[in-house]
Design an enzyme around this catalytic site. Sequence first.
Site, short mmCIF file in Angstrom:
data_model
loop_
_atom_site.label_atom_id
_atom_site.label_comp_id
_atom_site.label_asym_id
_atom_site.label_seq_id
_atom_site.Cartn_x
_atom_site.Cartn_y
_atom_site.Cartn_z
N ARG A 63 0.81 -1.22 0.00
CA ARG A 63 0.00 0.00 0.00
C ARG A 63 0.85 1.27 0.00
O ARG A 63 0.38 2.34 -0.39
CB ARG A 63 -1.01 -0.03 1.15
CG ARG A 63 -2.14 -1.05 0.90
CD ARG A 63 -3.09 -1.13 2.06
NE ARG A 63 -2.49 -1.65 3.25
CZ ARG A 63 -2.36 -2.94 3.56
NH1 ARG A 63 -2.84 -3.85 2.73
NH2 ARG A 63 -1.78 -3.33 4.67
N GLU A 100 6.70 -10.77 15.06
CA GLU A 100 6.32 -11.34 16.36
C GLU A 100 6.74 -12.82 16.43
O GLU A 100 7.30 -13.27 17.42
CB GLU A 100 4.81 -11.19 16.52
CG GLU A 100 4.36 -11.34 17.94
CD GLU A 100 2.85 -11.18 18.07
OE1 GLU A 100 2.22 -10.70 17.10
OE2 GLU A 100 2.32 -11.56 19.12
P1 AMP Z 1 4.52 -2.60 11.41
O1 AMP Z 1 5.79 -3.15 10.86
O2 AMP Z 1 4.00 -3.37 12.58
O3 AMP Z 1 4.61 -1.11 11.68
O4 AMP Z 1 3.41 -2.82 10.30
C1 AMP Z 1 3.29 -1.96 9.22
C2 AMP Z 1 2.83 -2.66 7.97
O5 AMP Z 1 1.82 -3.64 8.22
C3 AMP Z 1 2.24 -1.64 7.03
O6 AMP Z 1 2.75 -1.90 5.74
C4 AMP Z 1 0.75 -1.85 7.11
O7 AMP Z 1 0.18 -1.83 5.84
C5 AMP Z 1 0.55 -3.22 7.76
N1 AMP Z 1 -0.32 -3.20 8.95
C6 AMP Z 1 0.05 -3.48 10.22
N2 AMP Z 1 -1.00 -3.41 11.06
C7 AMP Z 1 -2.07 -3.05 10.32
C8 AMP Z 1 -3.45 -2.78 10.61
N3 AMP Z 1 -3.96 -2.89 11.85
N4 AMP Z 1 -4.26 -2.42 9.59
C9 AMP Z 1 -3.79 -2.31 8.34
N5 AMP Z 1 -2.50 -2.55 8.00
C10 AMP Z 1 -1.63 -2.92 8.97
#
Ligand code: AMP
Length: 176
Positions: A63, A100
Amino acid sequence: MTSRQALDLRDYIRDIPDFPKPGIIFKDITPLLADGDAFCATISEMACHVPRETDALVGIESRGFIFGAGLAQQMCIGLVPVRKPGKLPADIHSIEYELEYGVDRLEIHRDALSSGHKVVIVDDLLATGGTVRATVDLVRQLGAEVVACLFVVELLALGGREKIPDVPTYSLITYE
Ligand code: AMP
């Protein structure tokens, strides 16, 4: 036609409970993409946070490509994709990062960036910050400088911002 000033971007993001697995509330940005005024307002607002000296945008799969491409087109700045393993055709540089459970990997074309490039990283959402941290490191390993990280949505409770204290970070919409 809706007045841009009256737009609240939150109205175009919907919660999908238990997706992609139980306990996760997925922030679905597809209603925002489907509305021309909301999408346009999002890109315009993001553009305000791109420093003048920026000469490349880096979009994170998948995205981040959508918002990165909109921003790149509006600002006439090139877009560099950071992709999941096995998708980029030329010589790549890659980085592993912890999830995780287990590890994942992100890749970039080696010749996409080099020292002297000033880069803004773009993604749809900041959650735990693992993905963007890995992307910052990946970009720096090619010698480029990360001048900002830019998100549409930030989930504050997950503390992702703390993983990138060394980079100015902006998000348009925050959720507690
Ligand atoms: P993080 O590495 O945990 O910051 O996760 C970020 C990536 O995961 C981004 O590319 C988001 O598109 C996706 N992502 C993580 N959590 C969500 C959520 N609750 N809703 C939508 N996309 C998420």
